[in-house]
Design an enzyme around this catalytic site. Structure first.
Site, PDB file in Angstrom:
ATOM      1  N   LYS A 153       0.833  -1.197   0.000  1.00  0.00           N
ATOM      2  CA  LYS A 153       0.000   0.000   0.000  1.00  0.00           C
ATOM      3  C   LYS A 153       0.879   1.264   0.000  1.00  0.00           C
ATOM      4  O   LYS A 153       2.086   1.166  -0.051  1.00  0.00           O
ATOM      5  CB  LYS A 153      -0.955  -0.035   1.204  1.00  0.00           C
TER       6      LYS A 153
HETATM    7  C1  LIG Z   1      -5.167  -4.456   1.490  1.00  0.00           C
HETATM    8  C2  LIG Z   1      -6.644  -4.384   1.529  1.00  0.00           C
HETATM    9  C3  LIG Z   1      -7.382  -4.826   2.635  1.00  0.00           C
HETATM   10  C4  LIG Z   1      -6.771  -5.547   3.797  1.00  0.00           C
HETATM   11  O1  LIG Z   1      -5.709  -4.935   4.402  1.00  0.00           O
HETATM   12  P1  LIG Z   1      -4.664  -5.801   5.268  1.00  0.00           P
HETATM   13  O2  LIG Z   1      -3.836  -4.765   5.940  1.00  0.00           O
HETATM   14  O3  LIG Z   1      -3.889  -6.642   4.302  1.00  0.00           O
HETATM   15  O4  LIG Z   1      -5.449  -6.623   6.218  1.00  0.00           O
HETATM   16  C5  LIG Z   1      -8.751  -4.630   2.625  1.00  0.00           C
HETATM   17  N1  LIG Z   1      -9.376  -4.065   1.570  1.00  0.00           N
HETATM   18  C6  LIG Z   1      -8.706  -3.670   0.478  1.00  0.00           C
HETATM   19  C7  LIG Z   1      -9.456  -3.041  -0.645  1.00  0.00           C
HETATM   20  C8  LIG Z   1      -7.321  -3.831   0.420  1.00  0.00           C
HETATM   21  O5  LIG Z   1      -6.660  -3.453  -0.679  1.00  0.00           O
END
Ligand SMILES: *Cc1c(COP(=O)(O)O)cnc(C)c1O
Length: 400
Positions: free
Chosen positions: A199
Site C-alpha cells: 500500500k
Molecule cells: C489491502 C486491503 C485490505 C486488507 O488490508 P490488510 O492490511 O492486508 O489486512 C482490505 N481491503 C482492500 C481493498 C485492500 O486493498
C-alpha cells in the site's frame, strides 16, 4: 510504437527486462529505520506515545477528528462494522470487485455480505446497484475506492442517508487521494486504511480507521483491546491495577514500533502520491496510442491516489485472453497482477452464501480483462519505459 514484430520472451525471444519489476514495492529510508530504532530504545514498545502521535498525525492528514490505529486493514474493517453494531441477521452491501477482506468483515460478525455490481468504466461500486440490493436487513454499505480513485460519496449518501444506513469507505487503496478537495479518509462515516507494504505507506502490517464520530472511535478502541476500557499505560499513569472488560474484543493493537514507522512514512505521502500520478500520466499517454489497451476512466475532479494502475484489454482488438497476456508480460520481466477475482466467485462464498456467476456481470466481465501494471514511487523513468515497451510488444504480437 514497435512496428516490426519482436519475438516474445514467452516464445524464446529476449525479455524487455532481465529482472522482474514488481507491481508494487515499499520505500523504506534511513530516517524510517532511525524512527523505529528510537522506539526500540524507549520504554514503550506497544501502546505507548507513538500510537497517539501517529493517530493525531493521520487524523490531521485526512482532516478528521479521530484516527484509530489497528493491527491491519482487515481488522480496521472488522472494527468499523463492530462499531456500527453490525451483527447476526444484518446485511452489509459490498462491491464484487474488491479484496475478500471487505466482505469477510461482515461474515466475522455473523452478518451477510450482499454483493453489488460496479460501474463498467471505473469499476467503482455503482450507486444504482446498491439501491437495488437494499432490503429491510441492510445495515451498512462499504464502498471501495478501487485502484485509488474515490467513489462518488455524494451519490452514495443520497442512497444511504434517507434510509438511515451507515457508509464505510474501504480506503485501503486511496490514502492521499481526494474528491473535489475533500480528502479520502473523511468521505464516509468510517474510513479504513491498510499499511501493508504494497500500500502507499507501510508499518509492516498495520491499519487505521478515521472518523469524525468520537463515540464510534471509542468503541473501536475498546474493540482493539479485548473490550477492556483502559489500556496498560493509562492504568500505569493513574496508579491503578483494576480494569473492566465490557464487551468481547480482540487483540488488534498496533505497536509503537509500527506507529513510529507509520509517522515517518506519512510525512512522505504527498511526494509519493505525486510520483504515482506522474507515472500514471506517462502510462495514460502511451496507451492512448495503443488500440486494445484501455486504462480505467477517471471521475471528474478527483485526485486519484493510484495504489494500482489497471488496464482493460479489449478482446475486439486482441486474439488472445488475459491469462496469456499475463504470462507474456511476466516473461518480459513485468510483474503484472490481477485485482481482483470477484469476491462472490470464491468457493467460500459460493458454498456458504450460495453466490454464483451471473450475480455481478460487470465485475465478472471486467475480471476477465484486467491487469495491474507496476506502479510505486521508487520506479525510475526507465522502469516506466520498460513497462510501456513490454505492453506494446505483447499487444503487438496478439493484435487481431
Ligand atoms: C489491502 C486491503 C485490505 C486488507 O488490508 P490488510 O492490511 O492486508 O489486512 C482490505 N481491503 C482492500 C481493498 C485492500 O486493498
Amino acid at each position: 510504437m514497435n512496428s516490426q514484430r519482436e519475438r516474445l520472451a514467452a516464445q524464446g525471444g529476449t525479455p524487455v527486462r532481465r529482472t522482474l519489476l514488481p507491481y508494487g514495492k515499499q520505500t523504506v529510508d534511513d530516517d524510517d529505520i532511525a524512527a523505529v530504532v528510537d522506539v526500540l530504545r524507549s520504554d514503550w514498545l506497544t501502546t505507548g506515545p507513538a500510537v497517539e502521535e501517529f493517530e493525531r498525525a493521520l487524523a490531521k492528514a485526512v482532516g478528521t477528528i479521530e484516527a484509530v490505529a489497528i493491527s491491519n486493514g482487515t481488522a480496521a474493517l472488522h472494527a468499523a462494522l463492530y462499531a456500527l453494531g453490525v451483527g447476526p441477521g444484518d446485511e452489509v452491501i459490498v462491491p464484487a470487485m474488491t479484496f475478500a477482506a471487505t466482505a469477510n468483515a461482515a461474515v466475522f460478525l455473523g452478518a451477510t455480505p450482499v454483493f453489488a455490481d460496479v460501474d463498467p468504466d471505473t469499476l467503482l461500486i455503482d450507486p444504482e446497484q446498491v439501491t437495488a440490493r437494499i432490503t429491510p436487513k441492510t445495515k451498512a454499505v462499504i464502498a471501495v475506492d478501487y485502484a485509488g480513485q474515490p467513489c462518488d460519496y455524494n451519490a452514495l449518501r443520497e442512497v444511504t442517508s434517507p434510509r438511515g444506513l451507515r457508509l464505510v469507505d474501504d480506503a485501503c487503496h486511496a490514502i492521499g487521494g481526494s474528491d473535489r478537495g475533500r480528502r479520502v479518509g473523511s468521505l464516509a462515516d468510517l474510513n479504513t486504511f491498510s499499511f501493508h507494504p504494497v500500500k502507499h505507506i507501510t508499518t509492516g502490517e498495520g491499519g487505521a480507521i478515521t472518523t469524525d464520530d468520537s463515540e464510534l472511535a471509542r468503541r473501536m478502541r475498546l474493540f482493539r483491546n479485548h473490550g477492556i476500557t483502559t489500556d496498560h499505560r493509562q492504568r500505569e499513569k493513574q496508579g491503578r491495577w483494576s480494569y473492566e472488560m465490557v464487551d468481547l474484543g480482540f487483540n488488534y493493537r498496533l505497536s509503537d514500533i509500527q506507529c513510529a514507522l507509520g509517522m515517518s512514512q506519512l510525512r512522505k505521502l504527498p511526494d509519493w502520491i505525486a510520483r504515482r500520478q506522474e507515472i500514471a500520466r506517462q502510462y495514460d499517454e502511451a496507451f492512448r496510442a495503443m488500440p486494445g489497451v484501455n486504462p480505467l476512466e477517471r471521475r471528474e475532479d478527483v485526485s486519484h491516489a493510484y495504489h494500482i494502475y489497471v488496464v482493460r484489454f479489449d478482446p475486439n482488438f486482441l486474439n488472445t485472453d488475459r491469462g496469456t497476456l499475463f504470462s507474456a508480460l511476466r516473461a518480459e520481466g513485468i510483474g503484472v497482477n490481477v485485482h481482483y477475482i470477484p469476491v462472490h466467485l470464491h468457493p467460500f462464498y459460493r458454498e456458504r452464501f450460495g453466490t454464483r456467476p451471473g450475480l455481478c456481470p460487470v465485475a465478472e466481465a471486467a475480471y476477465e480483462q484486467v491487469l495491474s501494471l507496476p506502479i510505486f514511487p521508487a520506479m525510475s523513468d526507465r522502469d516506466v519505459e520498460d513497462v510501456i515497451v513490454a505492453v506494446d510488444k505483447v499487444v503487438g504480437a496478439y493484435a487481431s
